[in-house]
Design a protein around this motif. Structure first.
Motif, PDB file in Angstrom:
ATOM      1  N   GLY A  67     -56.149  55.874  26.837  1.00  0.00           N
ATOM      2  CA  GLY A  67     -55.940  57.207  27.530  1.00  0.00           C
ATOM      3  C   GLY A  67     -55.272  56.920  28.970  1.00  0.00           C
ATOM      4  N   GLU A  68     -56.014  56.151  29.671  1.00  0.00           N
ATOM      5  CA  GLU A  68     -55.377  55.612  30.925  1.00  0.00           C
ATOM      6  C   GLU A  68     -54.060  55.132  30.822  1.00  0.00           C
ATOM      7  OE1 GLU A  68     -59.812  54.595  32.961  1.00  0.00           O
ATOM      8  OE2 GLU A  68     -58.597  53.232  32.166  1.00  0.00           O
ATOM      9  N   ARG A  69     -53.578  54.261  29.958  1.00  0.00           N
ATOM     10  CA  ARG A  69     -52.479  53.714  29.731  1.00  0.00           C
ATOM     11  C   ARG A  69     -51.461  54.857  29.559  1.00  0.00           C
ATOM     12  NH1 ARG A  69     -51.932  48.442  29.769  1.00  0.00           N
ATOM     13  NH2 ARG A  69     -53.856  47.096  29.849  1.00  0.00           N
ATOM     14  N   GLN A  70     -51.923  55.716  28.470  1.00  0.00           N
ATOM     15  CA  GLN A  70     -51.040  56.974  28.126  1.00  0.00           C
ATOM     16  C   GLN A  70     -50.652  57.823  29.189  1.00  0.00           C
ATOM     17  OE1 GLN A  70     -53.040  58.604  24.874  1.00  0.00           O
ATOM     18  NE2 GLN A  70     -52.219  57.261  23.242  1.00  0.00           N
ATOM     19  N   ALA A  71     -51.591  58.144  29.965  1.00  0.00           N
ATOM     20  CA  ALA A  71     -51.369  58.986  31.211  1.00  0.00           C
ATOM     21  C   ALA A  71     -50.716  58.321  32.315  1.00  0.00           C
ATOM     22  CB  ALA A  71     -52.728  59.350  31.739  1.00  0.00           C
ATOM     23  N   LEU A  72     -50.685  56.987  32.496  1.00  0.00           N
ATOM     24  CA  LEU A  72     -49.848  56.298  33.414  1.00  0.00           C
ATOM     25  C   LEU A  72     -48.245  56.366  32.820  1.00  0.00           C
ATOM     26  CD1 LEU A  72     -52.256  53.574  34.557  1.00  0.00           C
ATOM     27  CD2 LEU A  72     -51.552  55.496  35.773  1.00  0.00           C
ATOM     28  N   ALA A  85     -48.035  66.139  30.067  1.00  0.00           N
ATOM     29  CA  ALA A  85     -48.444  65.093  29.815  1.00  0.00           C
ATOM     30  C   ALA A  85     -50.051  65.339  29.150  1.00  0.00           C
ATOM     31  CB  ALA A  85     -48.780  64.076  30.857  1.00  0.00           C
ATOM     32  N   GLY A  86     -50.677  66.306  29.653  1.00  0.00           N
ATOM     33  CA  GLY A  86     -51.917  66.936  28.932  1.00  0.00           C
ATOM     34  C   GLY A  86     -51.729  67.199  27.487  1.00  0.00           C
ATOM     35  N   VAL A  87     -50.696  68.218  27.409  1.00  0.00           N
ATOM     36  CA  VAL A  87     -50.297  68.765  26.184  1.00  0.00           C
ATOM     37  C   VAL A  87     -49.914  67.592  25.091  1.00  0.00           C
ATOM     38  CG1 VAL A  87     -48.434  70.037  24.666  1.00  0.00           C
ATOM     39  CG2 VAL A  87     -49.108  70.776  26.902  1.00  0.00           C
ATOM     40  N   LEU A  88     -49.321  66.696  25.502  1.00  0.00           N
ATOM     41  CA  LEU A  88     -49.110  65.602  24.742  1.00  0.00           C
ATOM     42  C   LEU A  88     -50.291  64.437  24.371  1.00  0.00           C
ATOM     43  CD1 LEU A  88     -45.709  64.116  26.324  1.00  0.00           C
ATOM     44  CD2 LEU A  88     -45.973  65.337  23.880  1.00  0.00           C
ATOM     45  N   GLN A  89     -51.004  64.606  25.199  1.00  0.00           N
ATOM     46  CA  GLN A  89     -52.356  63.833  25.006  1.00  0.00           C
ATOM     47  C   GLN A  89     -53.320  64.885  24.324  1.00  0.00           C
ATOM     48  OE1 GLN A  89     -52.609  61.763  29.151  1.00  0.00           O
ATOM     49  NE2 GLN A  89     -53.373  60.500  27.649  1.00  0.00           N
ATOM     50  N   GLY A  90     -53.258  66.047  24.340  1.00  0.00           N
ATOM     51  CA  GLY A  90     -54.268  66.879  23.820  1.00  0.00           C
ATOM     52  C   GLY A  90     -55.416  66.893  24.924  1.00  0.00           C
ATOM     53  N   ILE A  91     -55.227  66.949  26.245  1.00  0.00           N
ATOM     54  CA  ILE A  91     -56.149  67.148  27.203  1.00  0.00           C
ATOM     55  C   ILE A  91     -55.737  68.199  28.243  1.00  0.00           C
ATOM     56  CG2 ILE A  91     -57.212  64.838  26.684  1.00  0.00           C
ATOM     57  CD1 ILE A  91     -55.813  63.953  29.033  1.00  0.00           C
ATOM     58  N   THR A  92     -56.575  68.484  29.354  1.00  0.00           N
ATOM     59  CA  THR A  92     -56.019  69.169  30.164  1.00  0.00           C
ATOM     60  C   THR A  92     -55.357  68.514  31.423  1.00  0.00           C
ATOM     61  OG1 THR A  92     -58.156  68.855  31.644  1.00  0.00           O
ATOM     62  CG2 THR A  92     -58.216  70.852  29.971  1.00  0.00           C
ATOM     63  N   ASP A  93     -54.626  69.193  32.105  1.00  0.00           N
ATOM     64  CA  ASP A  93     -53.870  68.546  33.301  1.00  0.00           C
ATOM     65  C   ASP A  93     -54.850  67.937  34.113  1.00  0.00           C
ATOM     66  OD1 ASP A  93     -54.824  71.088  34.097  1.00  0.00           O
ATOM     67  OD2 ASP A  93     -53.084  71.474  35.428  1.00  0.00           O
ATOM     68  N   ALA A  95     -57.682  66.620  33.399  1.00  0.00           N
ATOM     69  CA  ALA A  95     -57.960  65.173  32.706  1.00  0.00           C
ATOM     70  C   ALA A  95     -56.781  64.115  33.001  1.00  0.00           C
ATOM     71  CB  ALA A  95     -58.462  65.636  31.294  1.00  0.00           C
ATOM     72  N   VAL A  96     -55.737  64.546  32.766  1.00  0.00           N
ATOM     73  CA  VAL A  96     -54.590  63.566  33.136  1.00  0.00           C
ATOM     74  C   VAL A  96     -54.635  63.265  34.396  1.00  0.00           C
ATOM     75  CG1 VAL A  96     -51.843  63.412  33.277  1.00  0.00           C
ATOM     76  CG2 VAL A  96     -52.916  64.684  31.502  1.00  0.00           C
ATOM     77  N   ARG A  97     -54.802  63.996  35.434  1.00  0.00           N
ATOM     78  CA  ARG A  97     -54.973  63.601  36.876  1.00  0.00           C
ATOM     79  C   ARG A  97     -56.335  62.482  37.124  1.00  0.00           C
ATOM     80  NH1 ARG A  97     -53.459  68.607  37.711  1.00  0.00           N
ATOM     81  NH2 ARG A  97     -55.478  69.465  38.091  1.00  0.00           N
ATOM     82  N   TYR A  98     -57.207  62.672  36.398  1.00  0.00           N
ATOM     83  CA  TYR A  98     -58.435  61.825  36.520  1.00  0.00           C
ATOM     84  C   TYR A  98     -57.838  60.388  35.693  1.00  0.00           C
ATOM     85  CZ  TYR A  98     -62.906  59.710  35.537  1.00  0.00           C
ATOM     86  OH  TYR A  98     -63.989  59.011  35.501  1.00  0.00           O
ATOM     87  N   ARG A  99     -57.203  60.642  34.745  1.00  0.00           N
ATOM     88  CA  ARG A  99     -56.988  59.349  33.984  1.00  0.00           C
ATOM     89  C   ARG A  99     -56.147  58.637  34.904  1.00  0.00           C
ATOM     90  NH1 ARG A  99     -56.194  60.822  27.378  1.00  0.00           N
ATOM     91  NH2 ARG A  99     -58.333  61.311  27.063  1.00  0.00           N
ATOM     92  N   CYS A 100     -55.023  59.111  35.576  1.00  0.00           N
ATOM     93  CA  CYS A 100     -54.068  58.461  36.203  1.00  0.00           C
ATOM     94  C   CYS A 100     -54.816  58.117  37.949  1.00  0.00           C
ATOM     95  CB  CYS A 100     -53.016  59.383  36.745  1.00  0.00           C
ATOM     96  SG  CYS A 100     -51.804  59.802  35.521  1.00  0.00           S
TER      97      CYS A 100
END
Length: 129
Positions: A67-72, A85-93, A95-100
């Motif tokens: 998930g971190e790799r995908q977000a980055l 990015a969240g839509v593509l990963q199926g998560i909230t924006d 959560a994307v910021r947290y993963r990044c």
């Protein structure tokens, strides 16, 4: 030896996926282009290419989750906004910021040879006690 911090890692990450991105990356120790005779710190001069090699090698070997790799990749490789990015990963924006944030911290710690400690926000380079 120059320590890797979050800002430097974020600055270098686009070059992992786009070799031509290196042409747009400026060394922080280089003098301004409009300065005819700027001074250069001889100890830190010429580190840009070493940083580029390190970030590519670090990307391949850092202990990042999928998930971190995908977000980055979506943020720094495809330059997508967090929402997309969240839509593509199926998560909230959020959560994307947290993963990044976590991914950049883990990568910086890995490049510095340190263990990443979750919850520390300065550089992600602290060593666990």
């Amino acid at each position: 030896m120059t320590a890797y911090d979050r800002a430097l890692v974020e600055h270098l990450l686009p070059a992992v996926w786009d070799p031509e991105a290196a042409y747009g990356i400026r060394s922080p120790t280089a003098p301004d282009a409009d300065m005819p005779k700027g001074t250069v710190d001889k100890k830190a001069a010429g580190t840009l290419f070493a940083h580029l090699a390190d970030i590519r090698r670090g990307w391949a070997s850092a202990p990042l989750s999928l998930g971190e790799r995908q977000a980055l990749v979506l943020r720094y490789g495809a330059d997508l906004p967090d929402y997309d990015a969240g839509v593509l990963q199926g998560i909230t924006d959020r959560a994307v910021r947290y993963r990044c944030e976590r991914g950049v911290g883990k990568l910086a710690a890995h490049l510095n040879g340190c263990e990443y400690v979750d919850g520390y926000e300065d550089a992600g380079t602290e060593v666990a006690a």
